[in-house]
Design a protein around this motif. Structure first.
Motif, PDB file in Angstrom:
ATOM      1  N   MET A 187       8.732 -22.268  29.284  1.00 21.23           N
ATOM      2  CA  MET A 187       8.033 -23.267  28.594  1.00 21.23           C
ATOM      3  C   MET A 187       6.586 -22.789  27.923  1.00 21.23           C
ATOM      4  O   MET A 187       6.295 -22.878  26.715  1.00 21.23           O
ATOM      5  CB  MET A 187       7.541 -24.545  29.375  1.00 21.23           C
ATOM      6  N   THR A 200       7.633 -20.753  32.803  1.00 22.08           N
ATOM      7  CA  THR A 200       7.462 -19.394  32.221  1.00 22.08           C
ATOM      8  C   THR A 200       8.226 -19.531  30.830  1.00 22.08           C
ATOM      9  O   THR A 200       7.560 -19.544  29.929  1.00 22.08           O
ATOM     10  CB  THR A 200       7.871 -18.508  33.163  1.00 22.08           C
ATOM     11  N   ARG A 234      17.519 -20.233  28.309  1.00 18.96           N
ATOM     12  CA  ARG A 234      17.314 -19.714  29.852  1.00 18.96           C
ATOM     13  C   ARG A 234      16.961 -20.910  30.575  1.00 18.96           C
ATOM     14  O   ARG A 234      17.347 -21.210  31.771  1.00 18.96           O
ATOM     15  CB  ARG A 234      15.835 -18.758  29.697  1.00 18.96           C
ATOM     16  N   GLU A 251      14.547 -18.480  25.133  1.00 17.32           N
ATOM     17  CA  GLU A 251      13.863 -19.299  26.153  1.00 17.32           C
ATOM     18  C   GLU A 251      14.352 -20.793  26.597  1.00 17.32           C
ATOM     19  O   GLU A 251      14.569 -21.234  27.754  1.00 17.32           O
ATOM     20  CB  GLU A 251      12.222 -19.337  26.130  1.00 17.32           C
TER      21      GLU A 251
END
Lengths: 126, 893
Positions: free
Chosen positions: B683, B681, B717, B714
């Motif tokens: 990525m 997700t 994350r 991201e």
């Protein structure tokens, strides 16, 4: 005549990326992030095409697809399915459920655009 | 005319001769030089005590009165010897293997060594034989009377003669029968003397017969003419009576105590029976050969008033042949004495063993020193028994008045003694026969015989004429000679019919309805299957086996190929070529038995071959052995069962382990799928926006900044996710190394609160009471802080109150430290509370930036630290509790 896409995806960043791509391609994009009422939203919105995530909160994308195929109005609706679970099982299940195109994340932007255009062209031809 | 004194002298001389013979025979037997004494001839001759004075004198009288019917008396034993020698062999084998001393002993032994039964048989025998002994006394007295005028007798008186004869016979029997006490109850001397007497009676009767046929009648032809013209030729043959008396004499031949004595007890060698089987009938034939001629000629020559019973003496005397008459007298004397001696011996054994000794032993119970004088006591008991039996015979003779014909007394006696037959034969051949059945049969038969035959035979002094005519108390159906209204029958037939049939019925019915004791069953099996138990019990003799049957059985057990090979090999060994089956020789059967026993066990194999070879029945031992084998098989199979149960258990465990593995594998798949999702997700966002930044034209600077920020977030994350995954993996595998050290709770909370709230746009107010937090800890303080940070960050992320607050309270309870984190939000819905600690469990739809591994990691950490983290469901708002052992508790561990 405007082409409308309904994007059902719970990841805001991905929604934003796809919206950016499709809007630039001349699409009208609506987004929805929950699976539970996705079917009603689709029926109400009557889009030309649906982009559907598999892992949705409330209801799995797979179940949403099955329900869509059971409803007369959405039976022939082109559905592009996206999944982040890279398992071939999901592809089989999706094809059985009547998916129009199945794509695994992460995808390239060009792939998404091509898929959306192809699906729309097929739908309007038939 | 010979004087009484002369006769007495002759008798004495004869007795002394007999005594001498007996004495020498005993000495020879004692020194082991008595092989000829143990010849089958002596055995056969000793059997001739069947022919008593009744036969010697009475047969002629019988023939004179009833024609050829006397033959039935000989026919019975002949049929038994020829037709039933195998039954006798069984009797002899049992007698030897069970060390039986008398027929009472045999019956008692068969039915569980019951002394009650022995006493019954003894009493029956005593009562049954008493008339017989009286008969011998009568015959001797009569024979004296033939020689001596009643005037001359007057000196002694008729009864006096009987008295002295009885005394004489008693002394004789005591001298012969109880001189010593053989352990095996064999009396070689007596048997030899009896054999000599048998010769004397045969010679005497033959001599008289030859004299009558050739001396008086003048040849065979003339004799036949005389027979035809005499009454004898006119007698009708009564088939029923013939059969009945033949049966009766056959039964008596087997059951008479004296016959049992010579045939079974005195038997030296079972094979003697084979000789006796033809020699004894031959003896009977010879002794009966001249009966009819003597009777016919006697009836012709003598007056109507002359007693036909005495023709053997009176006919020679009438011709002046005194010497021949004395020989005949000696023959009769021999008949009477041999019978009396052996009968008294046999009876005394029974009386002393089953009546006197038990009483004496019970009266002496408690006395320790009777072993020394038991011999003496037994001998004394026997002598007294002999005297008593003779006295009984004498009194019966006096009571019955001596008037009845010899033959009818004999038949009464036969009928009495035959009551043993059902119990005897049943005992030999029927395993189901029981002691109670035998007792019932004997009692019923005995009572009927006494009532219908013995008592009426004693004359009107015992049963009054009115009872005979009208029945007791006027009950006609109870008349002794017409029971249940069956009239017109010959009294003896009437007795035999009723007593033996009701005896047998009672015996069978009671046996069927009673259950034998274990000892009875054991003895019953030993008797019925005696041939399987005694001598060479495991060897196969006789070869009536069907080779085909053996082959079929062997094929079933060994398998066709192996069985055929075995039989083929055996056939070759026997010299039979070309597919012939081998002869069932004992050697072959033994080898076959061994071969089969390898498969089915020795006992089963023996029993199976036994079933086929000669149809021999399976003995109790065989059955027990089979049962043992079955038990072993059962045990083996129960072991197998246990093993298979164990296997099943193992299989179940394997299945469970497999299910667990499958489940773990599914969990792993689900986990991998989750990880894949959580990785793909961010990525996807990164790829999409980086492509937009690269490809898209005319992007505003704001757009560029925003998309680069998304890519950056991201990427962070992803990093967090990877860190969490690694952390969890290390914690779960147990490879984490804890850094335990001392500290205080307030310090750890201080360290947790500030990083958890760092860089947060939305404020979370944390309430603490620091005075309660001064608690010493001994733990991995960094890990503990990680848990606290996670919980505080969760509250910050998920608390849905407008002004989010978190209250941290501290308790101590039972050695546990409790730290509660309660916020003012709406908390976690009950159905999701159990899921919050699962990996990737995200309760709300909103994205909070975590991968959903935080609480799973917290729980892993707390469990490593000996505590736990739980959700408090009963509290409003999100509430987590951290449980931790107190420092002193930890130190104590």
């Amino acid at each position: 005549m405007s082409r409308r896409v309904l994007l059902i995806e719970d990841e805001p960043n991905i929604v934003e990326a796809i919206r950016f791509l499709l809007v630039r391609d001349g699409w009208q994009v609506e987004a929805h992030s929950d699976g539970a009422d996705a079917v009603e939203v689709v029926v109400a919105a009557k889009p030309d095409l649906v982009i559907l995530d598999v892992m949705l909160p409330g209801k799995s994308g797979m179940d949403v697809l099955r329900d869509l195929r059971d409803i007369d109005e959405t039976k022939g609706l082109p559905v592009l399915m996206l999944t982040a679970r890279g398992q071939s099982r999901d592809r089989d299940m999706a094809e059985k459920a009547g998916v129009s195109r199945f794509m695994t994340k992460p995808f390239s932007n060009a792939e998404v655009l091509t898929a959306v255009r192809d699906l729309h062209a097929q739908a309007t031809r038939s | 005319m010979a004087t009484l004194n002369l006769l007495i002298l002759v008798c004495l001389a004869y007795v002394i001769l007999l005594f001498g013979v007996a004495f020498i025979a005993d000495r020879l037997a004692a020194t082991g030089r008595s092989t000829w004494l143990r010849s089958p001839l002596v055995y056969t001759l000793s059997l001739s005590i069947y022919c008593t004075a009744w036969t010697f004198y009475g047969a002629v009288g019988y023939a004179a009165r009833s024609g050829l019917e006397y033959l039935t008396i000989y026919l019975g034993p002949t049929l038994v010897m020829i037709g039933w020698w195998w039954g006798l062999r069984k009797l002899v084998r049992i007698g030897r293997s069970q060390r039986v001393t008398s027929i009472a002993d045999l019956i008692s032994s068969r039915y569980g060594k019951s002394n009650l039964l022995a006493v019954c048989v003894t009493i029956l025998a005593v009562i049954g034989v008493t008339p017989y002994i009286a008969l011998q006394l009568q015959s001797i007295t009569l024979s004296f009377g033939v020689f001596v005028d009643s005037d001359a007798m007057g000196e002694y008186g008729e009864h006096g003669v009987v008295f002295w004869v009885a005394i004489g016979l008693a002394v004789f029997a005591i001298l012969f029968g109880t001189r010593n006490l053989d352990a095996n109850e064999r009396h070689h001397g007596v048997v030899t003397a009896v054999a000599l007497e048998a010769v004397v009676k045969l010679v005497a009767l033959l001599a008289v017969g030859i004299f009558v046929v050739w001396g008086i009648a003048g040849g065979v032809q003339e004799t036949l003419v005389r027979i035809d013209t005499s009454r004898i030729g006119e007698w009708q043959v009564d088939g029923g009576r013939w059969m009945m008396i033949t049966f009766l004499s056959a039964a008596a031949f087997v059951c008479l105590p004296r016959m049992f004595q010579v045939m079974v007890v005195e038997n030296d060698d079972e094979r003697h029976l084979r000789t006796a089987a033809w020699a004894f009938p031959l003896y009977l034939l010879l002794i009966s050969l001249f009966v009819v001629p003597i009777a016919a000629v006697g009836l012709d020559l003598m007056d109507q008033t002359d007693n036909p019973d005495m023709f053997v003496l009176t006919v020679p005397l009438s011709q002046g042949r005194e010497g021949l008459a004395v020989l005949a007298f000696l023959g009769g004397f021999s008949s009477a004495t041999s019978m009396v001696i052996v009968a008294a011996m046999a009876m005394s054994t029974m009386v002393s063993n089953h009546i006197v000794m038990p009483i004496w032993l019970s009266s002496r119970s408690g006395s320790a020193s009777f072993s020394g004088d038991v011999r003496h006591v037994i001998l004394l008991a026997r002598r007294i028994s002999i005297a008593a039996i003779m006295a009984l015979g004498y009194f019966y003779y006096r009571l019955s008045g001596g008037g009845t014909a010899l033959a009818s007394i004999g038949l009464i006696s036969f009928a009495g003694i035959s009551q043993i037959l059902p119990a005897l034969v049943g005992g030999l051949f029927w395993r189901g026969a029981t002691r109670t059945g035998a007792l019932a049969g004997l009692t019923v038969g005995f009572a009927l015989w006494v009532y219908t035959s013995l008592l009426p035979g004693m004359g009107t002094g015992v049963l009054s004429a009115s009872v005979m005519m009208h029945g007791p108390l006027g009950l006609e159906w109870l008349r002794p000679h017409a029971l249940f209204g069956i009239e017109g029958m010959d009294p003896i037939m009437h007795t035999v019919l009723w007593s033996l049939s009701l005896n047998t019925a009672a015996f069978c019915l009671v046996s069927l309805y009673t259950f034998p004791s274990p000892l009875e069953r054991l003895q019953g099996a030993q008797f019925v299957n005696v041939f399987d138990h005694s001598t060479s019990p495991r060897g196969w003799t006789g070869s009536v086996a069907q080779a085909e049957d053996l082959m079929i059985m062997s094929q079933r057990i060994l398998g066709a190929h192996e069985a055929q090979e075995l039989f083929h090999r055996e056939a070759e060994l026997q010299g039979a070529w070309g597919g012939h089956l081998p002869e069932p020789t004992p050697q072959f059967l033994d080898r076959l038995e061994r071969a089969l026993s390898g498969t089915v066990g020795a006992a089963t194999s023996h029993a199976m071959i036994g079933q086929i070879v000669g149809g021999s029945s399976v003995s109790v031992e065989d059955l027990l052995a089979v049962a043992d084998e079955s038990a072993q098989l059962l045990e083996y199979s129960s072991q197998l069962e246990a093993k298979s149960a164990e296997l099943a258990r193992t299989a179940r465990q394997l299945r469970e382990a497999n299910e667990k593995l499958t489940q773990i594998s599914l969990q792993k798949d689900a986990f991998l799928s989750q990880v894949s999702h959580e990785l793909r997700t961010p990525m996807t966002s990164i790829r999409a926006f980086s492509e937009i930044l690269r490809d898209a034209e005319s992007l505003t600077p704001e757009e560029k900044t925003r998309y680069a920020t998304i890519i950056h977030d991201e990427a962070l994350r992803l990093t967090r996710l990877l860190n969490d995954l690694l952390d969890l993996s290390v914690l779960e595998s147990g490879q984490v190394s804890l850094n335990m050290r001392g500290g205080t709770l307030s310090d750890v909370l201080d360290r947790a609160v500030s990083p958890a709230l760092a860089g947060v746009d939305r404020p979370l107010v944390v309430h603490r009471r620091k005075s309660n937090e001064a608690i010493a800890l001994y733990s991995d303080l960094d890990r503990l802080a990680q848990v606290f940070i996670n919980l505080i960050a969760n509250a910050q992320k998920y608390c849905d109150a407008t002004d989010p607050e978190l209250v941290i309270t501290v308790h101590q309870m039972g050695g546990q430290l409790l730290v509660d984190f309660v916020d003012n939000g709406s908390g976690i819905p009950p159905e999701a509370q159990s899921l919050v600690f699962e990996k990737f469990a995200r309760v709300s739809a909103e994205k909070a930036g975590g991968a959903g591994l935080g609480l799973a990691i917290c729980r892993e950490i707390m469990q490593r630290l000996g505590g736990d983290v739980t959700y408090l469901g009963g509290v409003s708002g999100g509430a987590f509790r951290v449980t931790l052992p107190l420092a002193n508790e930890m130190a104590a561990q």
